[in-house]
Scaffold this motif. Structure first.
Motif, short mmCIF file in Angstrom:
data_model
loop_
_atom_site.label_atom_id
_atom_site.label_comp_id
_atom_site.label_asym_id
_atom_site.label_seq_id
_atom_site.Cartn_x
_atom_site.Cartn_y
_atom_site.Cartn_z
N GLU A 11 0.81 -1.22 0.00
CA GLU A 11 0.00 0.00 0.00
C GLU A 11 0.84 1.27 0.00
OE1 GLU A 11 -2.51 -0.38 3.42
OE2 GLU A 11 -3.25 -2.34 2.78
N GLY A 12 2.15 1.12 0.21
CA GLY A 12 3.01 2.29 0.21
C GLY A 12 3.13 2.96 1.56
N VAL A 13 2.64 2.30 2.62
CA VAL A 13 2.77 2.83 3.97
C VAL A 13 4.19 2.57 4.50
CG1 VAL A 13 1.91 2.69 6.35
CG2 VAL A 13 0.33 2.44 4.42
N LEU A 14 4.76 1.44 4.11
CA LEU A 14 6.11 1.07 4.52
C LEU A 14 7.02 0.91 3.31
CD1 LEU A 14 5.48 -1.72 7.21
CD2 LEU A 14 5.59 0.76 7.55
N ASN A 15 8.29 1.15 3.53
CA ASN A 15 9.34 0.80 2.58
C ASN A 15 10.07 -0.43 3.09
OD1 ASN A 15 9.28 2.56 0.37
ND2 ASN A 15 10.28 4.19 1.54
N ALA A 16 10.77 -1.12 2.20
CA ALA A 16 11.56 -2.29 2.58
C ALA A 16 12.70 -2.45 1.60
CB ALA A 16 10.68 -3.54 2.60
N ASN A 17 13.77 -3.12 2.04
CA ASN A 17 14.93 -3.32 1.18
C ASN A 17 14.77 -4.56 0.31
OD1 ASN A 17 15.12 -5.01 3.43
ND2 ASN A 17 17.35 -4.89 3.56
N LEU A 18 13.66 -4.62 -0.40
CA LEU A 18 13.33 -5.81 -1.20
C LEU A 18 14.22 -5.97 -2.43
CD1 LEU A 18 9.42 -5.50 -1.08
CD2 LEU A 18 10.87 -7.03 0.28
N GLY A 19 14.84 -4.89 -2.85
CA GLY A 19 15.68 -4.97 -4.04
C GLY A 19 17.06 -5.54 -3.77
N SER A 20 17.39 -5.71 -2.49
CA SER A 20 18.74 -6.17 -2.16
C SER A 20 18.77 -7.33 -1.17
CB SER A 20 19.57 -5.00 -1.59
OG SER A 20 18.93 -4.45 -0.44
N THR A 21 17.64 -7.68 -0.58
CA THR A 21 17.59 -8.74 0.43
C THR A 21 16.38 -9.63 0.18
OG1 THR A 21 18.61 -7.29 2.08
CG2 THR A 21 17.49 -9.26 2.90
N ALA A 22 16.58 -10.94 0.27
CA ALA A 22 15.45 -11.86 0.13
C ALA A 22 14.45 -11.60 1.24
CB ALA A 22 15.95 -13.31 0.18
N VAL A 23 13.18 -11.54 0.89
CA VAL A 23 12.16 -11.23 1.88
C VAL A 23 12.10 -12.35 2.92
CG1 VAL A 23 10.25 -12.29 0.56
CG2 VAL A 23 9.78 -10.46 2.19
N GLY A 24 12.09 -11.94 4.18
CA GLY A 24 12.11 -12.91 5.28
C GLY A 24 12.46 -12.22 6.57
N ILE A 25 12.98 -12.97 7.54
CA ILE A 25 13.21 -12.42 8.88
C ILE A 25 14.23 -11.28 8.88
CG2 ILE A 25 12.53 -14.51 10.08
CD1 ILE A 25 15.47 -15.23 10.34
N ASN A 26 15.14 -11.25 7.92
CA ASN A 26 16.18 -10.22 7.89
C ASN A 26 15.81 -9.01 7.05
OD1 ASN A 26 18.03 -11.68 9.54
ND2 ASN A 26 18.53 -12.97 7.78
N THR A 27 14.63 -9.01 6.47
CA THR A 27 14.17 -7.86 5.69
C THR A 27 13.97 -6.66 6.60
OG1 THR A 27 13.04 -9.31 4.12
CG2 THR A 27 12.37 -7.00 4.15
N GLU A 28 14.50 -5.51 6.20
CA GLU A 28 14.30 -4.29 6.95
C GLU A 28 13.11 -3.53 6.41
OE1 GLU A 28 18.47 -2.73 8.81
OE2 GLU A 28 18.05 -2.19 6.72
N VAL A 29 12.30 -2.97 7.31
CA VAL A 29 11.15 -2.15 6.92
C VAL A 29 11.19 -0.84 7.68
CG1 VAL A 29 9.70 -4.14 6.34
CG2 VAL A 29 9.68 -3.26 8.65
N TRP A 30 10.60 0.20 7.07
CA TRP A 30 10.54 1.49 7.72
C TRP A 30 9.37 2.29 7.14
CZ3 TRP A 30 14.19 -0.15 4.29
CH2 TRP A 30 14.34 0.58 3.11
N LEU A 31 8.94 3.28 7.89
CA LEU A 31 7.80 4.09 7.47
C LEU A 31 8.16 4.98 6.30
CD1 LEU A 31 6.42 5.13 10.97
CD2 LEU A 31 5.23 3.70 9.32
N VAL A 32 7.23 5.13 5.38
CA VAL A 32 7.39 6.09 4.28
C VAL A 32 7.17 7.48 4.83
CG1 VAL A 32 6.46 6.89 2.08
CG2 VAL A 32 6.67 4.44 2.53
N GLU A 33 8.09 8.37 4.57
CA GLU A 33 7.96 9.74 5.10
C GLU A 33 6.91 10.53 4.33
OE1 GLU A 33 11.80 11.49 5.02
OE2 GLU A 33 12.65 10.11 6.50
#
Length: 223
Positions: free
Chosen positions: A201-223
């Motif tokens: 939905e665009g509420v959060l960002n994540a480092n999906l372009g560089s890390t396989a989605v899973g427990i180590n995926t980083e997420v943060w709020l979209v400013e």
């Protein structure tokens, strides 16, 4: 604006007869895709936050353009959030390369006719090949993992969504593992369902372009 495909029937393609019918939360209807390449392309469009609307197989052109008969169906029409649009044809690069053994005269002529029609009427036009679609295979694979969770027909759990957002307000960035640890009363399935939908939905960002989605995926709020 195009809202419904001009064809909704099974067809065989040169590269196999894989036909897909998938629900799109972006346009809130089933979409009809006629090859694996079209399917993978759709996933990118479905997750692209800059795309507001799209339509597969949007237009069947049947008319003369500068004395040449054009009879063609575009693969997709895409409108972005700034209300710019384009027609798109999805083709394997080999189809359009006359020096390749898999060169397709029919496909090449189709693209040229589409390009001519779009140029004549001032419509933006692009050809998307596997070079475009698979430029970040990790990102595409992550989207495929997330896709089964994405369905805006489901009732949202506002309490779970607020709990995750509050954690990120305090931590700026967090891994999925850390969020799961901080919400022990929720199942991992529930946390990921909520996280993936917030990313979509665009509420959060994540480092999906560089890390396989899973427990180590980083997420943060979209400013």
């Amino acid at each position: 604006m195009y809202t419904q495909p001009v064809i909704k029937k099974r067809r065989n393609g040169r590269y196999g007869n894989n036909n897909w019918i998938k629900y799109s939360s972006k346009i809130q209807r089933d979409v009809f895709l006629y090859s694996d390449l079209e399917y993978d392309h759709w996933i990118l469009i479905e997750f692209d936050k800059n795309v507001k609307y799209f339509c597969e197989q949007p237009l069947h052109v049947k008319e003369f353009v500068n004395g040449e008969w054009v009879d063609t169906i575009f693969d997709m029409w895409i409108m972005t959030v700034d209300n710019k649009y384009k027609f798109v044809e999805i083709k394997y690069a080999a189809d359009l390369n006359p020096n390749h053994q898999d060169f397709s005269k029919r496909s090449s002529e189709q693209v040229e006719k589409q390009r001519k029609w779009c140029s004549s009427f001032g419509h933006p036009y692009e050809v998307h090949s596997e070079d475009f679609i698979y430029q970040n295979k990790l990102l595409l694979n992550n989207y495929k993992i997330m896709l089964p969770y994405i369905d805006n027909r489901k009732i949202k759990n506002d309490i779970e969504r607020k709990s995750i957002i509050n954690i990120l307000k305090l931590n700026e960035k967090s891994t999925i593992r850390n969020i799961e640890v901080q919400l022990p009363h929720l199942s991992k399935q529930s946390v990921r369902d909520t996280l993936y939908n917030l990313i979509y939905e665009g509420v959060l960002n994540a480092n999906l372009g560089s890390t396989a989605v899973g427990i180590n995926t980083e997420v943060w709020l979209v400013e």
